[in-house]
Design a protein around this motif. Structure first.
Motif, short mmCIF file in Angstrom:
data_model
loop_
_atom_site.label_atom_id
_atom_site.label_comp_id
_atom_site.label_asym_id
_atom_site.label_seq_id
_atom_site.Cartn_x
_atom_site.Cartn_y
_atom_site.Cartn_z
N TYR A 1 0.86 -1.09 0.06
CA TYR A 1 -0.04 -0.18 -0.06
C TYR A 1 0.95 1.33 -0.03
O TYR A 1 2.00 1.17 0.48
CB TYR A 1 -0.76 0.00 1.24
CG TYR A 1 -0.23 0.27 2.61
CD1 TYR A 1 0.04 -0.88 3.22
CD2 TYR A 1 -0.11 1.57 3.16
CE1 TYR A 1 1.06 -0.71 4.54
CE2 TYR A 1 0.52 1.66 4.33
CZ TYR A 1 1.06 0.54 4.99
OH TYR A 1 1.81 0.83 6.03
N THR A 2 0.15 2.33 -0.37
CA THR A 2 0.75 3.53 -0.32
C THR A 2 0.13 4.68 0.17
O THR A 2 -1.33 4.51 -0.12
CB THR A 2 1.51 4.14 -1.46
OG1 THR A 2 2.39 5.11 -1.45
CG2 THR A 2 0.68 4.30 -2.75
N ILE A 3 0.18 5.75 0.75
CA ILE A 3 -0.53 6.90 1.28
C ILE A 3 -0.40 7.95 0.30
O ILE A 3 0.80 8.48 0.50
CB ILE A 3 -0.46 6.98 2.88
CG1 ILE A 3 -0.86 5.77 3.57
CG2 ILE A 3 -1.36 8.09 3.41
CD1 ILE A 3 -0.21 5.88 4.91
N PRO B 1 -8.31 19.72 -7.30
CA PRO B 1 -8.94 20.87 -6.34
C PRO B 1 -9.65 20.07 -5.42
O PRO B 1 -9.90 20.41 -4.14
CB PRO B 1 -9.53 21.72 -7.53
CG PRO B 1 -8.79 21.80 -8.51
CD PRO B 1 -8.50 20.38 -8.75
N ASP B 2 -10.83 19.04 -6.00
CA ASP B 2 -11.62 18.60 -5.13
C ASP B 2 -11.14 17.06 -4.25
O ASP B 2 -12.10 16.36 -4.04
CB ASP B 2 -12.84 18.38 -5.78
CG ASP B 2 -12.71 17.89 -6.90
OD1 ASP B 2 -11.57 17.26 -7.52
OD2 ASP B 2 -13.77 17.47 -7.64
N MET B 3 -9.96 16.74 -4.46
CA MET B 3 -9.54 15.44 -4.12
C MET B 3 -9.27 15.67 -2.64
O MET B 3 -8.60 16.44 -2.11
CB MET B 3 -8.13 15.12 -4.84
CG MET B 3 -7.52 13.78 -4.44
SD MET B 3 -6.12 13.35 -5.18
CE MET B 3 -6.59 12.68 -6.76
N GLU B 4 -10.01 14.40 -2.06
CA GLU B 4 -9.83 14.45 -0.46
C GLU B 4 -8.60 13.64 -0.20
O GLU B 4 -8.33 12.61 -0.82
CB GLU B 4 -11.13 13.73 0.18
CG GLU B 4 -12.28 14.70 0.17
CD GLU B 4 -13.49 14.00 0.44
OE1 GLU B 4 -13.63 13.09 1.15
OE2 GLU B 4 -14.74 14.45 0.09
N VAL B 5 -7.73 14.09 0.58
CA VAL B 5 -6.47 13.47 1.00
C VAL B 5 -6.43 13.52 2.62
O VAL B 5 -6.85 14.31 3.27
CB VAL B 5 -5.18 14.12 0.46
CG1 VAL B 5 -4.98 13.99 -1.09
CG2 VAL B 5 -5.11 15.62 0.81
N PRO B 6 -5.54 12.55 3.29
CA PRO B 6 -5.00 11.61 2.79
C PRO B 6 -5.96 10.25 2.26
O PRO B 6 -7.04 10.18 2.93
CB PRO B 6 -3.94 10.92 3.71
CG PRO B 6 -4.82 11.45 4.93
CD PRO B 6 -5.59 12.63 4.77
N ASP C 1 -12.88 3.40 5.29
CA ASP C 1 -13.06 2.95 6.84
C ASP C 1 -11.91 2.76 7.56
O ASP C 1 -12.03 1.66 8.52
CB ASP C 1 -14.10 1.77 6.72
CG ASP C 1 -15.42 2.10 5.85
OD1 ASP C 1 -15.59 3.51 5.88
OD2 ASP C 1 -16.25 1.26 5.66
N CYS C 2 -10.70 3.01 7.36
CA CYS C 2 -9.47 2.70 8.03
C CYS C 2 -8.59 3.92 7.82
O CYS C 2 -8.31 4.55 6.78
CB CYS C 2 -8.87 1.66 7.28
SG CYS C 2 -7.25 1.15 8.00
N ALA C 3 -7.95 4.41 9.10
CA ALA C 3 -6.79 5.62 9.28
C ALA C 3 -5.83 5.21 8.59
O ALA C 3 -5.23 3.90 8.80
CB ALA C 3 -6.84 5.89 10.53
N PRO C 4 -5.28 5.98 7.75
CA PRO C 4 -3.84 5.26 7.05
C PRO C 4 -2.98 4.95 7.89
O PRO C 4 -2.32 3.88 7.44
CB PRO C 4 -3.47 6.80 6.21
CG PRO C 4 -4.71 7.79 6.09
CD PRO C 4 -5.63 7.32 7.37
#
Ligand code: ZN
Length: 135
Positions: free
Chosen positions: A66-68, A75-80, A102-105
């Motif tokens: 995986y990668t975060i 502009p409208d991309m939710e990160v992370p 449903d999981c914190a990075p």
């Protein structure tokens, strides 16, 4: 609405992208040698049979890598958010590139059991994965 590029749907890939409408993770499988394979194709990569088609997989998988992503590429991309390769329990050699939800990075780990969930986007359903809750 969160930015994300959507796949081009073909006759081969439609069952994969549309299975989420009924909660099914559909993966191509050879009806002769029973090999699962992805991405969908009209020929079995193991035995070259054309007797192939989508079957309903368990929807269970394991995080293989995986990668975060923390960069808002639009502009409208939710990160992370977490991009992951998951190996299907049905056959670990079959890997999907997906997002974990449903999981914190910082809670993601290689080897973590996950299960499929679907996100509707336009007229397809994106197979995303979340931690298995019953463990
Ligand atoms: Zn085959």
């Amino acid at each position: 609405m969160t930015f994300q590029p959507l796949p081009t749907v073909t006759d081969d890939t439609a069952p994969f992208w549309e299975g989420g409408a009924v909660g099914e993770l559909r993966i191509n499988r050879c009806r002769d040698c029973r090999t699962w394979f992805h991405p969908p194709a009209p020929v079995c990569p193991a035995c070259i049979s054309i007797n192939v088609g989508p079957e309903v997989a368990s929807g269970r998988a394991t995080v293989a890598a995986y990668t975060i992503n923390v960069q808002p590429w639009a502009p409208d991309m939710e990160v992370p958010y977490v991009l992951a390769y998951v190996e299907l329990d049905d056959d670990p050699s079959v890997r999907l590139t997906t997002r974990l939800v449903d999981c914190a990075p910082d809670q993601v780990a290689v080897g973590m059991p996950v299960e499929v969930t679907f996100q509707a986007a336009a007229d397809i359903w994106l197979p995303l994965f979340r931690p298995v809750k019953d463990h």
